[in-house]
Scaffold this active site. Structure first.
Site, PDB file in Angstrom:
ATOM      1  N   GLU A 210       0.877  -1.182   0.000  1.00  0.00           N
ATOM      2  CA  GLU A 210       0.000   0.000   0.000  1.00  0.00           C
ATOM      3  C   GLU A 210       0.906   1.222   0.000  1.00  0.00           C
ATOM      4  O   GLU A 210       1.412   1.631   1.050  1.00  0.00           O
ATOM      5  CB  GLU A 210      -0.919  -0.021   1.221  1.00  0.00           C
ATOM      6  CG  GLU A 210      -1.897  -1.183   1.240  1.00  0.00           C
ATOM      7  CD  GLU A 210      -2.907  -1.127   0.108  1.00  0.00           C
ATOM      8  OE1 GLU A 210      -3.135  -0.020  -0.426  1.00  0.00           O
ATOM      9  OE2 GLU A 210      -3.467  -2.170  -0.244  1.00  0.00           O
ATOM     10  N   CYS A 244      -1.893   9.414   2.414  1.00  0.00           N
ATOM     11  CA  CYS A 244      -1.439   8.842   1.138  1.00  0.00           C
ATOM     12  C   CYS A 244      -2.408   9.104  -0.005  1.00  0.00           C
ATOM     13  O   CYS A 244      -2.003   9.131  -1.164  1.00  0.00           O
ATOM     14  CB  CYS A 244      -1.191   7.339   1.288  1.00  0.00           C
ATOM     15  SG  CYS A 244      -2.670   6.385   1.720  1.00  0.00           S
TER      16      CYS A 244
END
Length: 491
Positions: A210, A244
């Protein structure tokens, strides 16, 4: 044998006893994890406040609320997720038992991130537990207060052998990566993700990465710019830009750049007043190293809004940069801070071209009233996700797989996607020692006649649902005919 080797060995031995196989055990551990979040809410909030300057309500909203939802969903749906999954049959296996059986992988290493130290570390753990695995939890050393609380308190709630917390810095993580795991789940930068994947390759260990990247945000000049900028401002500056999936930069036509700047400025004032430094809901950069990195990214760009900073507090005000080009320093790496550059383009054609000339991002954001324009951006770009007319909220939808593509990551999780990602989908075919005559077509000597039968039996797919429906219809038709016949005879 090192301490890390002992921890992993203990987890593997405990897993090999089969204690994680029963769904009752998994549900019990998930309920304990939920109880941990509920009973230690204040400890978690205090740790995040010390790490990132986040408010107590902000921590609950962005760290634990979604986590609680994931746990509740896993508890509710686990029996369904773990059940055998029937598959379509061909005529050759029509009478056989054919299904896919999810089974645990083994020992999973979770390497968490510091920006949301609880959400992105414990959310993969929900999948680990639900899928029946053991899990070594390695929180980020950068969010040191959260790591300490996790190390001290989590073992009071979960099985200590199966779900140990291992703390430490880069060297400790490197030592862990030398060991064999059955899956590694890493959240962080693309640069470190490559190192994790390289280490995993030595043991042929599958990975979920991720990562991040520069997520673009295109604003169509015909959309509601006030609402668009309000949502972009929220998505960009929450957690001081250290998200993110935050919009990394804006793409818009030059004719609306000034309006975009003005609307973002209004929204910053609405959310954080004229002095964000004193607002509880506006956090801080994690440490001075990252503070200096973000400050350096502003070099050569024009500050349109904000720009204030205080190194002693790792504070950088919500900042908008205008007239930015692709060669500007701020466009050379993921910002991961409260800087929002605006790049002007001639329209959606140039915006799509700009996006496609760069690495595939974690998210593409587009704001427009025009559904055809949105569908065009979906069709002509590639990213982990696409979100139209909002920011961040796709993270909260458990039914959507969350993950990147290419440089922004591989693999996905959330809801059932976490369970499937951390399970082995085992193919099962149970035949009987009967009907051997049917098998004669595969035995030598091979002939054209046998090949013809093989072609028919192997290539003809059987829709069992359709067959069942047809059988039911035939049965009801027969019953109706029988009842009608009896009725007519009585008359």
């Amino acid at each position: 044998m090192s301490q890390h080797q002992l921890v992993v060995q203990r987890a593997r031995r405990s897993f090999q006893t089969g204690k994680t196989k029963p769904l009752e055990f998994r549900i019990h551990q998930l309920k304990n994890l939920l109880r941990f979040i509920s009973e230690r809410r204040r400890d978690i909030a205090d740790a995040v406040k010390r790490d990132l300057g986040k408010s107590e309500h902000g921590t609950e909203l962005f760290e634990t609320l979604v986590l609680e939802g994931e746990i509740n969903l896993a508890i509710e749906k686990l029996a369904e997720w773990a059940a055998p999954r029937p598959v379509e049959k061909n005529l050759l296996i029509l009478t056989d038992e054919v299904y896919v059986q999810p089974e645990p992988l083994g020992v999973v290493l979770i390497i968490g991130a510091w920006n949301y130290p609880w959400a992105v570390t414990l959310q993969p753990l929900v999948g680990v537990i639900a899928a029946g695995n053991a899990g070594i939890i390695k929180p980020s050393e950068v969010s040191s207060h959260s790591a300490k609380v996790m190390e001290e308190l989590l073992p009071l709630y979960l099985d200590k052998d199966l779900y140990p917390v291992v703390t430490g810095g880069v060297s400790e993580t490197q030592e862990l990566l030398k060991l064999r795991f059955d899956h590694i789940f890493y959240t962080g930068s693309s640069a470190v993700g490559k190192l994790v994947m390289e280490a995993a390759a030595r043991h042929l260990t599958p990975v979920t990465l991720e990562l991040g990247g520069k997520s673009p945000c295109y604003i169509d000049k015909n959309c509601d710019i006030t609402v668009a900028c309000r949502r972009i401002t929220w998505g960009k500056f929450v957690n001081c830009g250290q998200t993110c999936i935050a919009p990394d930069y804006i793409l818009c036509e030059s004719s609306i750049q000034s309006q975009v700047v003005d609307e973002i400025k209004k929204s910053i004032k609405e959310f954080y007043t004229d002095n964000p430094k004193n607002v509880e809901d506006y956090g801080r950069i994690i440490n001075q190293r990252h503070y200096k990195r973000v400050i350096a990214l502003m070099e050569g760009s024009t500050v349109a809004v904000g720009g204030d900073s205080d190194e002693s507090q790792c504070y950088i005000a919500p900042t908008v940069l205008k007239d930015v080009t692709s060669e500007s320093k701020v466009m050379k790496e993921e910002i991961f801070g409260p800087l929002l550059p605006i790049i002007t383009v001639s329209g959606v054609d140039e915006a799509i071209q700009f996006i496609n000339e760069r690495e595939k991002p974690l998210v593409v954001y587009v704001f427009s009233h025009d559904n055809k324009l949105i569908k065009r951006v979906i069709a002509e770009t590639s990213s982990g996700a696409l979100l139209a007319n909002d920011c961040l909220v796709h993270f909260t939808v458990s039914a959507l797989p969350f993950g990147g593509v290419g440089n922004s990551g591989m693999g996905s999780y959330h809801g059932q996607h976490s369970f499937d990602q951390l399970s082995h989908m085992r193919s099962c075919l149970i035949k009987q020692l009967k009907l051997e005559g049917v098998n004669s077509m595969r035995y030598p000597p091979h002939t054209a006649r046998k090949l013809g039968w093989a072609r028919f039996l192997l290539l003809k797919q059987v829709n069992l649902r359709r067959l069942r429906r047809m059988a039911l219809l035939a049965m009801f038709a027969g019953l109706a005919a029988f009842v009608a016949q009896r009725f007519l005879r009585r008359r």
